[in-house]
Design an enzyme around this catalytic site. Structure first.
Site, mmCIF file in Angstrom:
data_model
loop_
_atom_site.group_PDB
_atom_site.id
_atom_site.type_symbol
_atom_site.label_atom_id
_atom_site.label_comp_id
_atom_site.label_asym_id
_atom_site.label_seq_id
_atom_site.Cartn_x
_atom_site.Cartn_y
_atom_site.Cartn_z
ATOM 1 C CG HIS A 199 50.082 47.267 -18.555
ATOM 2 N ND1 HIS A 199 49.693 47.086 -19.863
ATOM 3 C CD2 HIS A 199 51.388 47.661 -18.597
ATOM 4 C CE1 HIS A 199 50.714 47.360 -20.674
ATOM 5 N NE2 HIS A 199 51.750 47.718 -19.928
ATOM 6 C CG ASP A 235 53.553 52.646 -22.261
ATOM 7 O OD1 ASP A 235 54.157 53.124 -21.291
ATOM 8 O OD2 ASP A 235 53.731 51.481 -22.688
ATOM 9 C CG HIS A 237 54.296 47.781 -23.189
ATOM 10 N ND1 HIS A 237 55.261 48.600 -22.632
ATOM 11 C CD2 HIS A 237 54.932 46.656 -23.588
ATOM 12 C CE1 HIS A 237 56.431 47.986 -22.676
ATOM 13 N NE2 HIS A 237 56.262 46.812 -23.254
ATOM 14 C CG ASP A 324 57.263 52.096 -22.984
ATOM 15 O OD1 ASP A 324 56.533 52.965 -23.519
ATOM 16 O OD2 ASP A 324 56.825 51.217 -22.213
HETATM 17 ZN ZN LIG Z 1 55.062 50.466 -21.649
#
Ligand SMILES: [Zn+2]
Length: 382
Positions: A199, A235, A237, A324
């Site tokens: 991120h 991931d 996200h 995740d």
């Molecule tokens: Zn994540």
């Protein structure tokens, strides 16, 4: 390096004597004991990740114990040892130069100097931003540390602590040590990084990330002679930081399979129509998936991403490995089972590329070890 004959010729692997040999021949070589040797994957790990041990995360209007916690890495390490995945080595020190290839020097300086400035300003809690330069505001770095933290934050949940910078540096060193192994000694390696990185943009932290480890490594591959690097972010996200760093470049292809940002963090990037810009147009691919996606849907996106990687013909693959996507993850909404992780590890092996795995997210802490190592054993067993 990088042209014909370089170590990045993707059809060749170095053998123990340093000679090149075809991948297919290596995989089918008759001797069983030798074959067994190749079913291992080197891991790079440092206990110094524990120096980043925040007590607070802003979640649901409360300060809660962070989902991104030291136990995560320890469970992964435990499972690596339990299944005998391969050697676990400590990182070397690389300094700031490789980090500064993808991050703004003033941002790195901010991370390095933050804690004493935060405390000197009279703040008693951990570092959390309360104001950011949103729509209509000027994009200038303030002098006051409470303003500065807002300028460099892309989200407000992640606390900066006394030990954060040390852990962040170590995490980058873990990634770069594994990257060097992929470049020189081993064909593939796993960087058990913590904190994660995907991120983090060139000059923003958030979503538990500070330095973008996979981006630092992708740039390092290029600086050492690779011509094309594929980054695949699995991931849950969207890897907004990695996307933004390479968005206008064709030497790194970025692909991300993730929860649709209409419903999932980071909410403001990761849509399917983000295809890259300028020289990077056509080298960015997002696969936003709806809540409840199981392996049939997720795996189809993975196969499409793999086809694009094959067409791109990279010298090396870097995987942002977050688990995740697991059905039991407390902050995500996909439905992958523990066995599914093994299945997609095998699919990644089918690309037959030198592969660097870099640890990202995964917050079902007790299952994070099994799920992460399932990807890696699926990869080496195929
Ligand atoms: Zn994540």
């Amino acid at each position: 390096m990088g042209a014909d004959g370089s170590r990045w010729c993707r059809r060749l692997l170095p053998d123990r004597a340093g000679n090149d040999r075809p991948v297919e021949a290596a995989r089918s070589r008759g001797n069983h004991a030798r074959f067994q040797e190749e079913l291992t994957l080197l891991t790079v790990f440092s206990p110094e990740h524990k120096l980043h041990d925040a007590k607070t995360e802003l979640s649901g209007g409360e300060l809660v114990a962070p989902y991104e916690c030291p136990a995560r890495a320890e469970y992964v390490l435990k499972q690596i040892r339990q299944v005998g995945l391969g050697d676990v080595v400590t990182p070397e020190v690389f300094g700031l130069d490789p980090i500064l290839r993808v991050h703004d020097p003033r941002y790195v300086e901010f991370l390095r100097d933050f804690w004493p400035q935060w405390r000197a300003a009279g703040n008693r809690g951990e570092g959390l931003p309360s104001v950011m330069p949103t729509r209509g505001m000027r994009q200038r770095v303030p002098q006051n540390i409470n303003g500065k933290i807002g300028y460099y934050a892309m989200a407000a949940e992640t606390a900066i602590t006394a030990g954060t910078w040390s852990a962040v540096q170590t995490s980058a060193n873990v990634a770069l040590t594994a990257q060097a192994m992929v470049g020189t000694e081993k064909t593939s390696a796993f960087a058990l990084c913590r904190p994660p990185g995907h991120h983090a943009t060139g000059d923003q932290y958030g979503g538990y990330c500070f330095i973008n480890n996979v981006a630092v490594c992708a740039q390092a591959f290029l600086d050492q002679g690779a011509e094309r690097v594929a980054v695949l972010d699995v991931d849950f996200h969207h890897g907004n930081g990695t996307q933004s760093i390479f968005y206008e470049r064709s030497d790194v292809m970025f692909q991300s399979i993730h929860g649709d940002p209409q419903y999932a963090f980071p909410y403001f990037l990761g849509f399917a129509d983000e295809m890259g810009a300028g020289a990077g147009e056509g080298f960015n691919h997002n696969y936003p998936l709806a809540p409840g996606a199981a392996f049939d849907v997720w795996g189809a996106a993975l196969l499409e991403a793999c086809q694009k990687i094959e067409a791109y013909g990279p010298d090396v693959l870097a995987v942002s490995l977050g688990v995740d996507t697991f059905e039991g993850d407390p902050i995500s909404f996909f439905r992958l089972t523990s066995d599914d992780f093994k299945r997609y590890g095998a699919i990644l092996a089918g690309l037959k590329l030198p592969t660097l795995f870099v640890m990202e997210g995964g917050y079902a802490v007790r299952e994070i070890g099994v799920n992460t190592v399932n990807v890696l054993t699926g990869f080496v067993s195929s």
